[in-house]
Design an enzyme around this catalytic site. Sequence first.
Site, PDB file in Angstrom:
ATOM      1  N   GLY A 143      -1.676  55.821   8.615  1.00 64.33           N
ATOM      2  CA  GLY A 143      -3.056  55.379   8.768  1.00 64.33           C
ATOM      3  C   GLY A 143      -3.169  53.935   8.319  1.00 64.33           C
ATOM      4  N   ALA A 203      -3.622  52.559   5.428  1.00 64.29           N
ATOM      5  CA  ALA A 203      -2.836  52.198   4.247  1.00 64.29           C
ATOM      6  C   ALA A 203      -1.335  52.246   4.556  1.00 64.29           C
ATOM      7  CB  ALA A 203      -3.176  53.129   3.085  1.00 64.29           C
ATOM      8  N   HIS A 233     -20.962  63.565   3.595  1.00 63.99           N
ATOM      9  CA  HIS A 233     -21.576  62.502   4.382  1.00 63.99           C
ATOM     10  C   HIS A 233     -22.895  62.970   4.984  1.00 63.99           C
ATOM     11  CE1 HIS A 233     -22.172  59.349   7.283  1.00 63.99           C
ATOM     12  NE2 HIS A 233     -21.120  58.695   6.824  1.00 63.99           N
ATOM     13  N   SER A 270     -22.013  57.773  12.681  1.00 62.65           N
ATOM     14  CA  SER A 270     -21.831  56.671  11.729  1.00 62.65           C
ATOM     15  C   SER A 270     -23.064  56.383  10.885  1.00 62.65           C
ATOM     16  CB  SER A 270     -21.485  55.404  12.496  1.00 62.65           C
ATOM     17  OG  SER A 270     -21.591  54.294  11.639  1.00 62.65           O
ATOM     18  N   ARG A 276     -24.635  57.449   0.145  1.00 64.66           N
ATOM     19  CA  ARG A 276     -24.423  58.715   0.843  1.00 64.66           C
ATOM     20  C   ARG A 276     -24.781  59.933   0.005  1.00 64.66           C
ATOM     21  NH1 ARG A 276     -18.733  57.081   3.857  1.00 64.66           N
ATOM     22  NH2 ARG A 276     -19.762  55.758   5.373  1.00 64.66           N
ATOM     23  N   HIS A 327     -16.579  64.885   3.982  1.00 64.71           N
ATOM     24  CA  HIS A 327     -16.150  63.750   4.783  1.00 64.71           C
ATOM     25  C   HIS A 327     -14.990  62.995   4.163  1.00 64.71           C
ATOM     26  CE1 HIS A 327     -16.361  60.197   7.224  1.00 64.71           C
ATOM     27  NE2 HIS A 327     -16.729  59.437   6.227  1.00 64.71           N
ATOM     28  N   GLU A 330      -6.801  56.727   0.747  1.00 64.98           N
ATOM     29  CA  GLU A 330      -7.564  57.892   0.301  1.00 64.98           C
ATOM     30  C   GLU A 330      -6.713  58.831  -0.546  1.00 64.98           C
ATOM     31  OE1 GLU A 330      -9.545  59.951   3.511  1.00 64.98           O
ATOM     32  OE2 GLU A 330     -10.544  61.349   2.168  1.00 64.98           O
ATOM     33  N   LEU A 352     -12.073  51.714   4.704  1.00 68.37           N
ATOM     34  CA  LEU A 352     -11.181  50.863   5.494  1.00 68.37           C
ATOM     35  C   LEU A 352     -10.725  49.693   4.632  1.00 68.37           C
ATOM     36  CD1 LEU A 352     -13.118  50.824   8.893  1.00 68.37           C
ATOM     37  CD2 LEU A 352     -11.437  52.443   8.068  1.00 68.37           C
TER      38      LEU A 352
END
Lengths: 254, 640
Positions: free
Chosen positions: B44, B46, B268, B286, B332, B403, B427, B443
């Site tokens: 991903g 990272a 989320h 989103s 959130r 999420h 993560e 991100l």
Amino acid sequence: MNITLQVWKQEGPDRAGRFATYQVDDIEPEMSFLEMLDILNERLVSQGDDPISFDHDCREGICGTCGVMIDGQAHGPQLGTATCQLHMRKFRDGDTITVEPWRAAGFPIVRDLVVDRTSFDRIIEAGGYITVDTGAAPDANLIPVPKDVAETAFDAAACIGCGACVAACPNGAANLFTAAKINHLNLLPQGQAERWARTEAMVEVMEEYFGSCTNHGECEKACPKEISIDFIAWMNRDYVKAKVKNRRLMGQKA
Amino acid sequence: MTINLDPRVPAGPLADKWENHKFSMRLVNPANKRKFKIIVVGTGLAGASAAASLGELGYEVEVFTFHDSPRRAHSIAAQGGINAAKNYHNDGDSVYRLFYDTIKGGDYRSREANVHRLAELSLNIIDQATAQGVPFAREYGGLLDNRSFGGAQVSRTFYARGQTGQQLLLGAYQALMRQVDRGSVKLHTRTEMLDLVVKDGRAVGIVTRDLVNGAISRHSGHAVVLATGGYANVFFLSTNAKASNATAIWRAHRRGAAFANPAFTQIHPTCIPASDEFQSKLTLMSESLRNDGRIWVPKRAGDNRPPNDIPMAERDYFLERMYPAFGNLVPRDVASRAAKRMVDAGHGVGPLQNGVYLDFANAIDRLGRNTIAERYDNLFQMYERITDEDPYQVPMRIYPAPHYTMGGLWVDYNLMTTIPGLYALGEANFSDHGANRLGASALMQGLADGYFVLPYTIGDYLAEYLNTDPVPTSHEAFGEVEAGVRERVSGYLNTNGTRTVDWFHRELGKIMLEHCGMARTESGLDKALAEIPALHEEFKADVRVLGESESFNQSLERAGRVDDFFELAQVMCLDAKNREESCGGHFREEYQTPEGEALRRDNEFAYVAAWDWTGDPGSPELIKEPLEFENVKLSTRSYK
């Protein structure tokens, strides 16, 4: 809803394949197509039968992992939609649905509906990038990119690499996939330095694995991101130019 | 043996720590880098950014992914954007403000030094991604555009339509493939890490299974980097991809890597509500939609009129009412709990009364349909495909869903776990988001870790091992681990039970969602801690996995992942039970203010809870890393 499925079963790349018929009853129209396959697999395992292998992951139409031929159409009947976002409400009660893997020489079968798409990675490896080592970048706003250019580059960059374009093409060509990446990078100011080398290298690796484009236009219709076939024309233009420019650049070196 | 949690935070003023640290770390000279072999698991943001950067530096890198291509990793699904303190919009942003917002957004449960470094590096990430050709949104003059996200009062979020994660991942993937082409990185696709090899207390390799032919193999390196994502799929229904799992970090935990803050999970607020019992996953809409959408429920409980028939005066725009300063852009956790309260009080909307409205009518009136389409059309289309409703005409229905997981493997300032030579990125680690992650920060963190932190810090560790070979894979340390992996794999196939892997996963998810989800209580957690081990025993005795291990076998892949989720679920509940306070995404009903907001207890709980494996998933050992705040004053978060 009650559905009859005819699914391609094949235990490995060198084994013979066949269609197996499954009756799937009590399906809700709100379910996604893949949830319907999940339920069928649950039932098959409970009965002691071999489940159907199929690739999938994000189930949001963005990772590009899923994709099957549904009644002969890549990703099924809904335009601009990956298999994972197709819902059973697009079918009728009592339908018979034929499900097959992507059919293309460039994508050998792994098992059942799962195919090997590493040939796409080889195309990217050949030049689908801008050479910039980590840490070497100038300030992001130093290079203005006209909004229209950025938007068009994005339209190309939206490709999810699922392979539907290849599966839909009568020639098994990967021109839409390759053109999408070439145009994403060739349109941007950052991509100019490697434009001609990139185009020639990527097209030539593509041709090692895939058939040739004869402008059927099936790829554009099958693309879940609705990427325009115009990009193929632009790629072809750049490829012809690249053939000349790369030769001249090599001459300068000599 | 109690492990020592030394965060190794450099001395000096906050803003100078990273700069000073970079200078004080040992370097590996360019000619020596190729003598070191580094294993990276996960591709991903990272993992791909780390593998590409390490390859560029000249290290010998082997990278592993269970996907068919590195580009499939779930970072690809991130929609809204990436934060950076560029202050391109002259609205008062700065590195310090991004640092401050992140600490506050995380409800004061993260390390100051790590977060400040993240804010500093945010600037480099945007430069790097732009140079790679990531097609960020532009203004008419050709410069970069920004939008706002929850928990911030400045516009610092860079975005690429609703597909920012996709574009950033493709940038990192392409950089990675360039290294694969150069031969500096060796790529293993459809290969899953099933265990970590530790010798003399150091991480020296991994054991993997080839998902196509089932081959189990050993891989050795000077260091191992895990960038394998989060564990929200423990809830079964989450916004994670179906294959996202915790096996790599859980196996590392069992080998001695402490697991920090497992209870810190993010629910989320804007996901599409479940439509039926067989739902396989939930889809996120989103957070950027909260820029222009207004969230409301009918004022009268049980009001089931179509939304457009409910007059303005009979609607409750509850976020705007409760939090006038931030309105629909509260963080959130705050937005999620408010929605839950509305639904619990009977104001839920939709056929199952399990959602709240997210309404664009005002924005369309004000800005026109075209502008809204330009910003969100792909999200609107995604919503319509799933629900068969057109959000240009009727409000979206949304509800919170699991999420993201802020918890993960404990790491020090260098991103090294408690096992020397084992690093965790993105993560998979716990480091930067405290008890709640702000939107558009995942991100940022994944790429900061991979592009700009690990490539510096790993050299400091490797320098000590110059001119030593990696442990040969013929060593008995590898043999023992491989034998364990083989036993586990054949165990699932030989159980011959009656229930499918998914059945167990779904049942586990129900327990976790009910007792360890958006609101937690001591009695509920006790109940979960009794139910989970019992269900796990049932799994071990009664799971049915067909087929064989020497072939492509998707049920077998899932069996191992769910087996590990059972153990992880227990430490999540223990952590939630131990933390007798509410903070960020962790809400204990016993600890709330009279208005129902989270009640932090800084005197008792301003620490990182790191759990050490003891051999029994029901009784890990708790070790605390105290959090010291030298720059930010702890205060009650207020978004009013």
